[in-house]
Design a protein around this motif. Sequence first.
Motif, short mmCIF file in Angstrom:
data_model
loop_
_atom_site.label_atom_id
_atom_site.label_comp_id
_atom_site.label_asym_id
_atom_site.label_seq_id
_atom_site.Cartn_x
_atom_site.Cartn_y
_atom_site.Cartn_z
N THR A 261 2.66 -5.96 -11.52
CA THR A 261 1.76 -6.72 -10.66
C THR A 261 1.48 -6.00 -9.34
N THR A 262 2.12 -4.85 -9.10
CA THR A 262 1.99 -4.19 -7.81
C THR A 262 0.70 -3.39 -7.66
N PHE A 263 0.06 -3.02 -8.76
CA PHE A 263 -1.05 -2.07 -8.68
C PHE A 263 -2.27 -2.64 -7.95
N GLY A 264 -2.43 -3.95 -7.96
CA GLY A 264 -3.59 -4.55 -7.32
C GLY A 264 -3.46 -4.73 -5.82
N GLU A 265 -2.34 -4.30 -5.23
CA GLU A 265 -2.14 -4.50 -3.79
C GLU A 265 -3.18 -3.75 -2.96
N ASP A 266 -3.66 -2.62 -3.46
CA ASP A 266 -4.70 -1.86 -2.75
C ASP A 266 -5.62 -1.25 -3.81
N ALA A 267 -6.55 -2.04 -4.28
CA ALA A 267 -7.42 -1.61 -5.38
C ALA A 267 -8.30 -0.43 -4.98
N ALA A 268 -8.74 -0.39 -3.72
CA ALA A 268 -9.59 0.72 -3.27
C ALA A 268 -8.82 2.03 -3.33
N ARG A 269 -7.56 2.01 -2.87
CA ARG A 269 -6.73 3.22 -2.94
C ARG A 269 -6.52 3.62 -4.40
N TYR A 270 -6.21 2.67 -5.24
CA TYR A 270 -5.98 2.96 -6.65
C TYR A 270 -7.19 3.66 -7.26
N ALA B 42 -9.75 -5.51 -11.44
CA ALA B 42 -10.87 -5.86 -12.33
C ALA B 42 -12.19 -5.90 -11.57
N ALA B 43 -12.18 -6.38 -10.32
CA ALA B 43 -13.41 -6.43 -9.52
C ALA B 43 -13.97 -5.03 -9.29
N VAL B 44 -13.09 -4.07 -9.01
CA VAL B 44 -13.55 -2.70 -8.82
C VAL B 44 -14.05 -2.13 -10.15
N ALA B 45 -13.36 -2.42 -11.24
CA ALA B 45 -13.79 -1.93 -12.54
C ALA B 45 -15.18 -2.45 -12.91
N ARG B 46 -15.44 -3.70 -12.59
CA ARG B 46 -16.77 -4.26 -12.90
C ARG B 46 -17.86 -3.53 -12.14
N ALA B 47 -17.59 -3.22 -10.87
CA ALA B 47 -18.58 -2.49 -10.08
C ALA B 47 -18.72 -1.05 -10.55
N HIS B 48 -17.62 -0.45 -10.96
CA HIS B 48 -17.61 0.97 -11.38
C HIS B 48 -18.23 1.15 -12.76
N VAL B 49 -18.00 0.17 -13.65
CA VAL B 49 -18.48 0.28 -15.03
C VAL B 49 -19.21 -1.01 -15.39
N PRO B 50 -20.41 -1.21 -14.89
CA PRO B 50 -21.11 -2.48 -15.16
C PRO B 50 -21.43 -2.69 -16.63
N ALA B 51 -21.43 -1.62 -17.43
CA ALA B 51 -21.73 -1.77 -18.86
C ALA B 51 -20.58 -2.40 -19.64
N ALA B 52 -19.39 -2.42 -19.07
CA ALA B 52 -18.22 -2.98 -19.77
C ALA B 52 -18.08 -4.47 -19.44
N GLU C 18 -10.17 -2.28 -24.49
CA GLU C 18 -9.28 -1.51 -23.63
C GLU C 18 -8.30 -2.47 -22.97
N ILE C 19 -7.02 -2.09 -23.01
CA ILE C 19 -5.96 -2.90 -22.41
C ILE C 19 -5.50 -2.22 -21.13
N GLY C 20 -5.58 -2.94 -20.02
CA GLY C 20 -5.13 -2.40 -18.74
C GLY C 20 -6.03 -1.31 -18.19
N PRO C 21 -7.30 -1.60 -17.96
CA PRO C 21 -8.22 -0.56 -17.50
C PRO C 21 -8.04 -0.14 -16.05
N GLY C 22 -7.27 -0.90 -15.27
CA GLY C 22 -7.19 -0.58 -13.85
C GLY C 22 -8.57 -0.73 -13.22
N THR C 23 -9.05 0.32 -12.56
CA THR C 23 -10.37 0.27 -11.95
C THR C 23 -11.42 1.00 -12.78
#
Length: 247
Positions: free
Chosen positions: A9-18, A68-78, A40-45
Amino acid sequence: MTDRERLRTTFGEDAARYHRARPGYPAELFTRLSGPRVLEIGPGTGQATLPLTSLGDVTAVELSPSLAAVARAHVPAAHVVVADFDVWPLPPEPFDLVVSATAFHWLDPATRMARCAAALRPGGALAVISTHHVAGGTDRFFAEVQDVYERWDPDTPPGFRQPDAAEIPCEFDESALFDEPEFHRYEWDRAYTSESYVDLLLTYSNHIALPDRDRLVADIAALIDTRFGGRIVKRYMTQLAIARTRM
């Protein structure tokens, strides 16, 4: 709560850095995969999600809402879903390919193979991508930084050195639901400044959770700046393991 449940659960503490710091994956890896329905399981950003969209329709299940919010912006097709895959209701239509990139080890080991098999059509493929830190790059830095880790991280094994890539075992969960896996390996280097290397370190769960992490990364940055001219090279080994469900 187990360490696995807490640390994942720690990875989302700073999504921009990740998103800016996490390395991606060798492009040639994705040429060994095929869709058209991909889970895909666990896509991160979205580091692997973007190339996966070239294979077909991608559904990505991410535990962290901020990642997930960053991933949606980064990969809108997914189609990015915020959920815990261990308990996520599987859709009725099976997938052709299930992929987990540097995330499979965070799933419940008692159920992950069965759930992946249940998500796949007969003959569908499970692809597990893992990233390993191996000997190479600026070897002298990785020898000298051991003293810093022993100073600030009590769990550091004394005298630890990064292994050669050939020493990394080809591991994959045994399961009667899948055929024997095939393994493909890719070694590659990436250069870092002291700032970008600290950024990277602060995306690793064991560093994020370390009480003395600020002192640790400050000393590492100082070592890079004073002894290595502000720049180091790190070597990675990316492993792709692919297994198909038994017909």
